[in-house]
Design a protein around this motif. Structure first.
Motif, PDB file in Angstrom:
ATOM      1  N   GLU A  87       0.845  -1.201   0.000  1.00  0.00           N
ATOM      2  CA  GLU A  87       0.000   0.000   0.000  1.00  0.00           C
ATOM      3  C   GLU A  87       0.883   1.255   0.000  1.00  0.00           C
ATOM      4  N   LYS A  88       1.900   1.223   0.867  1.00  0.00           N
ATOM      5  CA  LYS A  88       2.803   2.366   0.994  1.00  0.00           C
ATOM      6  C   LYS A  88       3.605   2.572  -0.298  1.00  0.00           C
ATOM      7  N   GLN A  89       3.959   1.417  -0.911  1.00  0.00           N
ATOM      8  CA  GLN A  89       4.798   1.475  -2.114  1.00  0.00           C
ATOM      9  C   GLN A  89       3.998   1.948  -3.341  1.00  0.00           C
ATOM     10  N   GLN A  90       2.719   1.558  -3.376  1.00  0.00           N
ATOM     11  CA  GLN A  90       1.935   1.826  -4.586  1.00  0.00           C
ATOM     12  C   GLN A  90       1.078   3.089  -4.500  1.00  0.00           C
ATOM     13  N   HIS A  91       0.883   3.577  -3.291  1.00  0.00           N
ATOM     14  CA  HIS A  91       0.041   4.762  -3.126  1.00  0.00           C
ATOM     15  C   HIS A  91       0.849   5.885  -2.499  1.00  0.00           C
ATOM     16  N   LYS A  92       0.393   7.093  -2.781  1.00  0.00           N
ATOM     17  CA  LYS A  92       0.973   8.197  -2.016  1.00  0.00           C
ATOM     18  C   LYS A  92      -0.125   9.191  -1.651  1.00  0.00           C
ATOM     19  N   GLN A  93       0.117   9.899  -0.566  1.00  0.00           N
ATOM     20  CA  GLN A  93      -0.898  10.833  -0.077  1.00  0.00           C
ATOM     21  C   GLN A  93      -0.436  12.252  -0.300  1.00  0.00           C
ATOM     22  N   LEU A  94      -1.353  13.024  -0.832  1.00  0.00           N
ATOM     23  CA  LEU A  94      -1.062  14.434  -1.051  1.00  0.00           C
ATOM     24  C   LEU A  94      -1.932  15.201  -0.044  1.00  0.00           C
ATOM     25  N   VAL A  95      -1.304  16.002   0.801  1.00  0.00           N
ATOM     26  CA  VAL A  95      -2.089  16.746   1.799  1.00  0.00           C
ATOM     27  C   VAL A  95      -2.652  18.009   1.145  1.00  0.00           C
ATOM     28  N   LEU A  96      -3.949  18.166   1.240  1.00  0.00           N
ATOM     29  CA  LEU A  96      -4.599  19.378   0.720  1.00  0.00           C
ATOM     30  C   LEU A  96      -4.802  20.312   1.909  1.00  0.00           C
ATOM     31  N   PRO A  97      -3.955  21.348   2.023  1.00  0.00           N
ATOM     32  CA  PRO A  97      -4.027  22.159   3.242  1.00  0.00           C
ATOM     33  C   PRO A  97      -5.321  22.949   3.338  1.00  0.00           C
ATOM     34  N   ALA A  98      -5.900  22.930   4.544  1.00  0.00           N
ATOM     35  CA  ALA A  98      -7.099  23.739   4.796  1.00  0.00           C
ATOM     36  C   ALA A  98      -6.643  25.105   5.265  1.00  0.00           C
ATOM     37  N   ARG A  99      -7.490  26.072   5.026  1.00  0.00           N
ATOM     38  CA  ARG A  99      -7.134  27.419   5.424  1.00  0.00           C
ATOM     39  C   ARG A  99      -7.798  27.751   6.757  1.00  0.00           C
ATOM     40  N   ARG A 100      -6.990  28.272   7.706  1.00  0.00           N
ATOM     41  CA  ARG A 100      -7.575  28.760   8.945  1.00  0.00           C
ATOM     42  C   ARG A 100      -8.329  30.046   8.611  1.00  0.00           C
ATOM     43  N   GLY A 101      -9.493  30.207   9.190  1.00  0.00           N
ATOM     44  CA  GLY A 101     -10.337  31.358   8.859  1.00  0.00           C
ATOM     45  C   GLY A 101      -9.643  32.675   9.155  1.00  0.00           C
TER      46      GLY A 101
ATOM     47  N   ASP B 227     -12.152  26.923  17.827  1.00  0.00           N
ATOM     48  CA  ASP B 227     -13.018  25.890  17.236  1.00  0.00           C
ATOM     49  C   ASP B 227     -13.633  26.364  15.922  1.00  0.00           C
ATOM     50  N   HIS B 228     -13.976  27.653  15.858  1.00  0.00           N
ATOM     51  CA  HIS B 228     -14.597  28.186  14.639  1.00  0.00           C
ATOM     52  C   HIS B 228     -13.545  28.465  13.559  1.00  0.00           C
ATOM     53  N   LEU B 229     -12.371  28.934  13.975  1.00  0.00           N
ATOM     54  CA  LEU B 229     -11.361  29.382  13.009  1.00  0.00           C
ATOM     55  C   LEU B 229     -10.588  28.233  12.348  1.00  0.00           C
ATOM     56  N   HIS B 230     -10.356  27.164  13.109  1.00  0.00           N
ATOM     57  CA  HIS B 230      -9.448  26.161  12.553  1.00  0.00           C
ATOM     58  C   HIS B 230     -10.121  25.322  11.465  1.00  0.00           C
ATOM     59  N   GLY B 231      -9.344  24.923  10.485  1.00  0.00           N
ATOM     60  CA  GLY B 231      -9.845  24.083   9.401  1.00  0.00           C
ATOM     61  C   GLY B 231      -9.307  22.669   9.554  1.00  0.00           C
ATOM     62  N   THR B 232      -9.779  21.761   8.682  1.00  0.00           N
ATOM     63  CA  THR B 232      -9.277  20.380   8.711  1.00  0.00           C
ATOM     64  C   THR B 232      -8.649  20.086   7.359  1.00  0.00           C
ATOM     65  N   ASP B 233      -7.371  19.708   7.389  1.00  0.00           N
ATOM     66  CA  ASP B 233      -6.663  19.408   6.135  1.00  0.00           C
ATOM     67  C   ASP B 233      -7.337  18.254   5.390  1.00  0.00           C
ATOM     68  N   GLY B 234      -7.308  18.313   4.074  1.00  0.00           N
ATOM     69  CA  GLY B 234      -7.830  17.225   3.262  1.00  0.00           C
ATOM     70  C   GLY B 234      -6.689  16.311   2.826  1.00  0.00           C
ATOM     71  N   VAL B 235      -7.049  15.167   2.226  1.00  0.00           N
ATOM     72  CA  VAL B 235      -6.031  14.210   1.768  1.00  0.00           C
ATOM     73  C   VAL B 235      -6.430  13.712   0.382  1.00  0.00           C
ATOM     74  N   ARG B 236      -5.489  13.665  -0.566  1.00  0.00           N
ATOM     75  CA  ARG B 236      -5.752  13.085  -1.882  1.00  0.00           C
ATOM     76  C   ARG B 236      -4.848  11.863  -2.012  1.00  0.00           C
ATOM     77  N   ARG B 237      -5.454  10.678  -2.221  1.00  0.00           N
ATOM     78  CA  ARG B 237      -4.653   9.448  -2.339  1.00  0.00           C
ATOM     79  C   ARG B 237      -4.511   9.112  -3.817  1.00  0.00           C
ATOM     80  N   THR B 238      -3.283   8.835  -4.231  1.00  0.00           N
ATOM     81  CA  THR B 238      -3.050   8.506  -5.643  1.00  0.00           C
ATOM     82  C   THR B 238      -2.213   7.239  -5.748  1.00  0.00           C
ATOM     83  N   LEU B 239      -2.407   6.552  -6.911  1.00  0.00           N
ATOM     84  CA  LEU B 239      -1.506   5.444  -7.236  1.00  0.00           C
ATOM     85  C   LEU B 239      -0.231   6.065  -7.772  1.00  0.00           C
ATOM     86  N   CYS B 240       0.905   5.455  -7.474  1.00  0.00           N
ATOM     87  CA  CYS B 240       2.126   6.097  -7.952  1.00  0.00           C
ATOM     88  C   CYS B 240       3.073   5.124  -8.624  1.00  0.00           C
TER      89      CYS B 240
END
Lengths: 95, 604
Positions: free
Chosen positions: B50-64, B203-216
């Motif tokens: 899984e680690k070898q074939q996939h990679k994760q791209l972090v999609l940064p969330a913006r703090r308000g 609690d209102h200002l902080h965002g949650t980062d997203g993740v994009r998983r790809t085959l590599c």
């Protein structure tokens, strides 16, 4: 089956195989383009945030007043220069 | 006819049988290995694949974002790079390429020097960091580097250049630097709010980062989206404050001038809209740069407007006096003996700085007579004095919206001595915060209603939708009748500004009102007052006919040789803040108009 039919079947199968390969390649290309777009979007978001911060810095009241002060100083210096040159001109004329 | 098998065929058959038997024997071994791999090593190998074939791209969330009341960005997000070195890799490379220890040390010094030049850092600092954290994979050399430094690092040419990298983490940025620092607060490296609004509304200002998983691919290049393609980032919501960056600038500038002129230890300024309770400016000195909070002492980060209660001194007199007038313990025409500056109340000596004989209520406030005020308070029951003071909001938190707010110090009436109402009437034996004082002054000038002060105008969702919005006033209670409020707003308090010629605080543009205060600073851990330590305060508001702004400036521990009276150290700052802020808000100057009205009133 006659050789001509064999040949036809082979050509059709070859065409199908090429089409499948082409489709698969296109799919991979599209995926790569989408991934690149995704990366670009992230980078653009980052740039947008930076630009917003830069604009905010330029719009900050302290910055605006600083710029105003500098402009006033510049204008005063220019006015002083022109007075000096006017005086020189007058002095020369009188001579 | 039966023929005997040829020897070659028999050999073939035997060989075939032998191979078959061998394969039959091997099969259980292969099956066993397969079972072992599936059941014993399966999870590990699947995770590895899984680690070898996939990679994760972090999609940064913006703090308000945090905005002022005119939409100026006060806190945003930037992606300034940090530079870090994989120190372990660096030392591995040096060992591989330069076996001799002397050469390694030389190359390490070269690496540190080259890096230091590119990042404008001392070489010794870089070398020290690398040597002290030789086993670390993440040694941060410099944060928030600029574009030129980032380019220099990207073009870095050295045998061990692969050990140095940039990370582009979203970072909180504060475009106004130190302005409103105590209100906005800041976030830690993990993106959690640590002070101010950043903490209160985390609690209102902080965002949650997203993740994009790809085959590599084998070279870790992204090939395609994975079946489970991850999750989208969720940006944080925005906050709009009631503060105005321009009024804040004016307050900060005047406060700085006062602190510099009188060599004070600290100072506070607050500006409020008395008709809504909106705090328009909240400034404290010393202050700090929000973009580099750790470079300043913790003391500089304290929001003194809400955390530091002080004895208010004479600027407290209008609150007890207005209550006494409302409850008919004094009237406007009555004259009170101020005993020429020295009097004993219940065996305790009370002095006036400016000795006076007989004064009416207005005179007592204008000349700030402790004896006059003590005489009025002495007529009132202690429980009534306590109720009046508590009605103005003293002894309880205002819930203005800043973390760490103090309720001040106001003992319950059962713990009071007989002298307590007298000392409280001129602002001793209790401690109040500047935000309590300005809220109470606003109640006097707005018609008598105590409003809930606030620094947050509203909250918006990440897409700009309004979640909650506060425009109108939030009335806590009525503390004064309208007529009493009007007497203090139009007759008594304007005289403090207009009728005193020495150190005049009269604005040329606007009619203003105010009250001075000078209090001694008590010792922190024992009874008594520090000699030569004072808090000079001035409470002000304007224009008199319809106050649009209230303002307080408190200057703590000025150099007594330069001045320490509230009128001297804080008065000019309040005058300038009111004048400039009213002008900025577009309030028409009314001083000339007031003069015309006075002349008209004098005509037969």
């Amino acid at each position: 089956m006659k050789p001509a039919r064999w040949a036809g079947a082979i050509v059709v199968m070859l065409a199908l195989a090429l089409a499948v390969v082409h489709l698969r390649t296109e799919q991979a290309r599209c995926a790569a383009r989408m991934l690149k777009s995704e990366g670009d979007r992230i980078a653009l978001r980052g740039e947008l945030w930076e630009l917003q911060a830069s604009v905010a810095r330029l719009k900050s009241p302290v910055e605006i007043h600083d710029r105003l002060r500098r402009l006033r100083e510049l204008a005063a210096a220019k006015a002083e220069d022109s007075t000096v040159s006017d005086t020189n001109t007058l002095t020369l004329t009188h001579r | 006819m039966h023929t005997a098998p040829r020897p070659v065929d028999a050999l073939r058959r035997r060989t075939g049988l032998a191979v078959l038997a061998g394969l039959m024997l091997l099969l259980p071994a292969v099956a066993g290995r397969m079972a072992y791999l599936l059941h014993e090593e399966g999870d590990r190998l699947r995770a590895f694949a899984e680690k070898q074939q996939h990679k994760q791209l972090v999609l940064p969330a913006r703090r308000g974002g945090i905005f002022d009341n005119r939409g100026r960005l006060l806190a945003g997000t930037e992606r300034k790079p940090d530079v870090f070195v994989d120190a372990r890799r660096l030392f591995e490379i040096l060992e591989e390429k330069f076996p001799a220890p002397r050469e390694q040390a030389q190359k390490l010094a070269e690496f540190a020097a080259a890096t230091a030049i590119r990042l404008n850092l001392p070489q010794a600092e870089v070398l020290g960091k690398l040597q002290s954290k030789a086993n670390s994979r993440f040694v941060v050399l410099k944060t928030r580097i600029d574009d030129a430094e980032a380019e220099a690092i990207e073009a870095f040419d050295h045998e061990a250049a692969e050990a140095i990298s940039l990370t582009h983490n979203p970072l909180r940025s504060y475009p106004l630097g130190s302005s409103m620092a105590h209100v906005i607060g800041f976030v830690g490296r993990e993106g959690k709010g640590l002070e101010g609004v950043e903490k209160a509304l985390d609690d209102h200002l902080h965002g949650t980062d997203g993740v994009r998983r790809t085959l590599c691919t084998v070279s870790r290049g992204s090939l395609d989206f994975a079946e489970d393609s991850g999750r989208e980032p969720v940006d944080g919501g925005h906050v709009v404050l009631t503060l105005d960056a321009e009024i804040q600038r004016i307050a900060e500038e005047q406060l700085r001038l006062a602190v510099e002129k009188f060599e004070a230890k600290s100072a506070v300024a607050l500006v409020m809209d008395p008709n809504t309770g909106d705090v328009l400016a909240m400034a404290s000195l010393p202050t700090y740069d929000l973009n580099d909070p750790n470079a300043y002492p913790v003391d500089a980060r304290r929001n003194r407007a809400v955390t530091d209660p002080v004895e208010p001194g004479s600027c407290f007199k209008p609150f007890v006096a207005s209550g006494a007038l409302q409850e008919r313990f004094v009237n406007l025409k009555e004259s009170i003996d101020c005993h020429h500056g020295l009097h004993f109340f219940r065996g305790r000596k009370v002095r006036d700085t400016h000795p006076q004989g007989w004064l009416d209520l207005k005179g007592i406030i204008v000349h700030s007579s402790n004896i006059g005020m003590g005489t009025i308070a002495d007529r009132m029951p202690a429980s009534l004095v306590e109720r009046l003071v508590r009605d103005f909001g003293y002894g309880q938190r205002t819930d203005v919206g800043c973390p760490g707010e103090s309720a001040g110090i106001l003992k319950p009436v059962k713990e009071w001595s007989g002298y307590s109402p007298i000392s409280i009437s001129f602002g001793q034996e209790l401690a109040v915060t500047p935000v309590q004082l300005i809220t109470a002054l606003s109640a006097i000038v707005n018609g008598g209603e105590l409003l809930k002060p606030r620094i947050v105008r509203g909250r918006l969702a990440a897409d700009g939708r309004t979640l909650d919005w506060h425009d109108g006033p939030e009335v806590v209670r009525r503390v004064l009748r309208k007529d009493i409020s009007e007497v203090f707003t139009t007759q008594i308090l304007p005289s403090v500004v207009d009728d005193v010629t020495e150190g005049s605080l009269k604005s040329e543009k606007y009619t203003t009102l105010g009250k001075t205060g000078t209090a001694q600073v008590p010792y922190p851990n024992r009874p008594g007052y520090e000699p030569g330590a004072y808090v000079g305060s001035f409470l002000g508001a304007g224009p008199v006919s319809d106050p649009k702004l209230t303002c307080i400036v408190m200057v703590r521990k000025p150099n007594p040789a330069k001045g320490y009276y509230g009128r001297t150290v804080a008065g000019p700052a309040v005058k300038a803040i009111l004048e400039q802020s009213l002008e900025y808000l577009g309030v028409p100057p009314d001083r000339a108009l007031a003069a015309v009205r006075t002349v008209d009133a004098g005509r037969p």
